[in-house]
Scaffold this motif. Structure first.
Motif: not given
Length: 705
Positions: A561-573
Motif C-alpha cells: 500500500x503506497x501513499x502518494x500525492x500527484x499534481x498535473x496539467x492536461x490539455x487537449x485540442x
C-alpha cells in the motif's frame, strides 16, 4: 457446454447472421459512416446511457474528459483499449501481466475501473472494440457517479444499439503484416416503426512480432430495441466473448535498471504454458421512460458470467554477470458472476430564479468471485523459481527444460497452492446530485453518494472465513463559470474510496481485516473553449492524494500500500481546422511524490512520466483520397516505487492513408511505428518490460450497404 461447443455455437450464429445480410441489401443505407454528430459534438452520452447519468453538454462538465468515437477507432486502426489510451492525455498503459487491460489514470494504475454503458465492468480481460459507439475517458476520482474505485479516473465503453427506422450492413476486413487478420459485421434491421434488431460480431486471429505470440478472439453481440410507447424505450443485449491468447511478460532490466535491448527478441516464458483463456456471457437490459418533458427515469439490469484462466512464467530476476535469468510462474483461475441493478430519476425544475437538474438514483451489486492460484514448483529447486541461461528460446517447453546447472527440471502447477478464496460482495448505493443554474453564466454542482460495501471471504487454505462491512459517504462539488456560451471555467472537488479487499476482492486476511478503506481526493480547475469553427480546447490542473495497493518492488506477485500525492496539467485540442483537416492533440505534465511506504519516501511514484504528448491529424486531399499522420511521446518513468528501474522515453510515429472506392466502400492502410523505433511502452514490474512492436502495417476494407 464445452469450449469447442461454444465456438461452434458462436460460429453458427455468425453464419446465420451473414446469410441474412444479402436479403436486405437493396434496402440498406447507402452511406459509409453513420451520422454521429450528436454523440461526437456536444454531449457525453448515447441514447441516455452514459457515465454521467445525465445528458450533460461537455462544456458544462466540471471534470477533465476525452471521447473517442467509432469513426476515430476505425480511422486510426485501433484494435485495443491500450491503443486508444496511448492517444489520450493524462493516461497511459501498464502491462497488465500480458492478460488484461491495465490503465494508469494520472499515475494511478487500475485493472477494474472500466464501465460498459455506465455499468461497472471490473473483470480482468482484454475488451474488444467491435461493438462500440464511443469510448469515454473521465479523469479524476468521483465516487458519486461511479462508486468505489475510479481512483484516478474511469473508462466507459458505449455500445451500439438498435436503430429504429434504419436498415444497413457494415463490415470490416483487415490483414496485418505480422500475419494476423480480422473481420467484423454490423447489421441492423427495423421490421416496423417500433422495433429494431442489431447484431455486431467479430473474429480476430492474433499474430505478433514476438516469438510464440498467437491467439484468437470471437465475439458476438445481438441487441434489440423496442419503442414500447412514445415515452418508453427498452434495449436488450446479449454478448458472448471467447478469447485465447499467448501471455508475454516482456524482458528484464539490466544492471543500469533499464531494459536489456539485446533481449528484444527473447520471450522469457514457456511457448506452451504461457496462455490465457476467457469465456464470458453478458446480458444487459435498460428501460428509459419519460414521465414528462422534465422528468425521466432509467432502469438497467446487468448480468455477467466470466470464466478465466491464465498461466505463465516470467522473469523474476536477472544476473548480467552470469547471463542467468530466474523464472517464476503461476496458474490462476477466476470464476465471477456479477449482477448489477441500477436506476435513477432525472428531473428539471425551477425554484424561484434557480434552475435545477437533479439526478437521484440507487444501485445494487451482487458479486460472487472464486479465485485460486497455484505457484510454479520446479523439482530441481523444490521451489517456485528456477534459473536458466538466457538464450532464444529459453530452454523450457511445456514446463520441462534444462536449468542453469545443466539438469533437467520439471514444473508442476498442482503442488504449491498459493491461495484459494471464495468471495461474496454485496453493495448498496444511493446518490443524489443537483446541477443548479444560478444564472446564465454560473452553474453549481453539489451531490453525495452513500455506499454500503459488504464482503465475506472464505480462505480455503487457512480454513478461515472473514467478513467486513464499510459504509462511506462521498461528496462532490463543482462550479462552472460561463462568460460566453462557448467558454467555461470550472473548479471541482471529488473523492472516492477503495476497500482493503482491493479492486479484485483478493482477500481481507491479516491486518487488512482491521483497516479502513483507502480514500482518494481530487482538486481540479480547468477551462473548456468551443471555437465557432468546430474546434475545442480543454485544459486542467489538478491534485490527487491517494493511497493504493501497488505491485511490490521485490515480489511482483504481492502488493504494497503506497501513499502518494500527484499534481498535473492536461490539455487537449480536438476538431476541424478546416472542412478537410481534422486534428486531435493532447499533452500532460505529471509530478508526484511518495509520502508513505515501507521504504524511503520522497521518491517519484512508478508509471508517472513527467511529459506525455500525442497528436493525430487527417487531411482529405480529394473527395476520395485522404491521409493521416500521428505521433505519441512518453517521457521516461520509473518501473518501481524504489526508483531503481527505468522505462525509457520514446516517440512513435503512425500514419494512415484511405481511399473511398465509392460512397460505401473504403480501402485503408494504417502504419504503426513508421520509423521502426525500438521502444518499451510499459511494464508490470522490474523484470517484466514490454517490447513495442516494430514497423508494421494493416490493410483494411471497410464497407456499408
Amino acid at each position: 457446454m464445452t469450449r469447442l461447443g461454444n465456438r461452434l455455437l458462436g460460429a453458427t450464429m455468425l453464419s446465420m447472421a451473414l446469410s441474412g445480410f444479402a436479403a436486405v441489401a437493396d434496402d440498406a443505407d447507402d452511406t459509409l459512416v453513420q451520422n454521429t454528430v450528436e454523440v461526437t459534438g456536444n454531449y457525453l452520452y448515447t441514447d441516455q446511457v452514459n457515465a454521467l447519468k445525465t445528458p450533460t453538454p461537455i462544456i458544462d462538465v466540471p471534470q477533465s474528459l476525452s471521447i473517442v468515437t467509432a469513426d476515430q477507432i476505425a480511422e486510426q486502426g485501433f484494435s485495443s483499449i491500450g491503443q486508444i489510451v496511448e492517444y489520450t492525455p493524462g493516461v497511459s498503459t501498464s502491462q497488465g501481466e500480458g492478460h488484461r487491460d491495465s490503465v494508469v489514470f494520472r499515475g494511478v494504475r487500475s485493472t477494474a475501473d472500466f464501465f460498459l454503458d455506465g455499468v461497472r465492468d471490473d473483470v480482468q480481460y482484454y475488451r474488444p472494440l467491435y461493438n462500440l459507439e464511443q469510448v469515454e475517458v473521465l479523469r479524476g476520482p468521483n465516487a458519486l457517479l461511479f462508486g468505489r474505485g475510479g481512483t484516478g479516473g474511469i473508462l466507459n465503453r458505449v455500445t451500439k444499439k438498435g436503430q429504429i427506422g434504419e436498415a444497413f450492413t457494415g463490415y470490416q476486413i483487415g490483414l496485418n503484416s505480422f500475419g494476423g487478420y480480422n473481420g467484423q459485421i454490423d447489421y441492423n434491421i427495423s421490421p416496423n416503426d417500433t422495433s429494431a434488431f442489431r447484431i455486431n460480431a467479430m473474429y480476430e486471429s492474433l499474430e505478433g512480432h514476438r516469438d510464440f505470440f498467437e491467439g484468437d478472439i470471437f465475439a458476438v453481440n445481438p441487441t434489440a430495441r423496442f419503442q414500447l410507447s412514445p415515452q418508453t424505450t427498452l434495449d436488450v443485449s446479449y454478448e458472448y466473448i471467447d478469447q485465447e491468447r499467448f501471455i508475454d511478460r516482456g524482458i528484464p532490466t539490466g544492471a543500469d535498471g533499464r531494459p536489456v535491448e539485446a533481449f528484444e527478441d527473447i520471450v522469457f516464458g514457456d511457448r506452451d504454458i504461457n496462455t490465457t483463456t476467457l469465456e464470458a456471457h453478458i446480458l444487459r437490459a435498460a428501460v428509459s421512460h419519460a414521465f414528462s418533458e422534465n422528468l425521466k427515469a432509467n432502469v438497467s439490469a446487468f448480468y455477467g458470467d466470466y470464466d478465466k484462466m491464465y498461466q505463465n512464467f516470467y522473469a523474476a530476476g536477472y544476473d548480467p554477470v552470469t547471463n542467468i535469468v530466474t523464472l517464476d510462474g503461476y496458474l490462476d483461475t477466476t470464476q465471477r458472476e456479477n449482477l448489477i441493478l441500477s436506476g435513477n430519476l432525472i428531473g428539471q425544475f425551477e425554484t424561484g430564479p434557480l434552475g435545477h437538474t437533479v439526478v437521484a438514483g440507487a444501485e445494487y451489486i451482487d458479486t460472487t468471485n472464486n479465485n485460486d492460484r497455484y505457484n510454479s514448483f520446479f523439482d530441481q529447486s523444490a521451489d517456485d523459481q528456477e534459473d536458466f541461461f538466457v538464450q532464444r528460446p529459453i530452454d523450457l517447453i511445456n514446463g520441462v527444460g534444462t536449468n542453469a546447472n545443466g539438469l533437467t527440471t520439471t514444473n508442476d502447477f498442482t503442488v504449491d497452492l498459493n491461495d484459494d478464496t471464495h468471495a461474496s460482495v454485496d453493495v448498496f448505493s444511493a446518490y443524489v446530485q443537483d446541477e443548479i443554474e444560478i444564472a446564465d453564466w454560473l452553474d453549481v454542482i453539489v451531490g453525495a453518494r452513500f455506499d454500503r460495501f459488504e464482503i465475506e471471504v472464505l480462505n480455503v487454505v487457512a480454513n478461515d472465513t472473514r467478513s467486513r462491512t464499510d459504509e462511506e459517504i462521498s461528496p462532490r462539488l463543482g462550479v462552472v463559470l460561463k462568460p460566453q456560451e462557448n467558454i467555461s471555467f470550472y473548479g471541482s472537488y471529488s473523492d472516492t474510496f477503495l476497500p482493503r479487499s482491493g479492486e479484485q476482492f483478493a482477500n481481507i486476511n491479516g491486518a487488512n481485516n482491521a483497516l479502513d478503506p483507502d480514500t482518494f481526493t481530487n482538486l481540479e480547475a480547468g477551462v473548456k473553449w468551443d471555437f465557432a469553427s468546430g474546434l475545442s480546447l480543454t485544459a486542467a490542473i489538478f491534485e490527487i492524494e491517494q493511497s493504493s495497493p501497488q505491485v511490490a518492488d521485490n515480489d511482483p506477485s504481492t502488493l504494497d500500500v503506497i501513499d502518494s500525492e500527484i499534481t498535473g496539467f492536461e490539455a487537449q485540442l480536438q476538431g476541424y481546422l478546416t472542412d478537410d483537416w481534422f486534428i486531435t492533440a493532447g499533452y500532460s505534465n505529471l509530478d508526484g511524490e511518495i509520502v508513505n511506504r515501507s521504504g524511503p519516501t520522497g521518491l517519484r511514484p512508478r508509471e508517472l512520466p513527467e511529459h506525455m504528448f500525442s497528436v493525430w491529424s487527417t487531411y482529405q486531399v480529394t473527395e476520395a483520397f485522404g491521409f493521416g499522420l500521428g505521433a505519441t511521446y512518453q517521457d521516461e518513468s520509473f518501473i518501481d516505487n524504489g526508483n531503481n528501474a527505468v522505462l525509457p522515453s520514446y516517440t512513435r510515429i503512425d500514419a494512415a492513408a484511405f481511399y473511398d472506392v465509392s460512397e460505401t466502400l473504403r480501402v485503408q492502410l494504417n502504419v504503426e511505428n513508421a520509423t521502426d523505433e525500438l521502444y518499451f511502452p510499459n511494464a508490470h514490474s522490474t523484470h517484466q518490460v514490454s517490447v513495442g512492436a516494430p514497423l508494421n502495417a494493416r490493410l483494411a476494407v471497410i464497407g456499408r450497404f
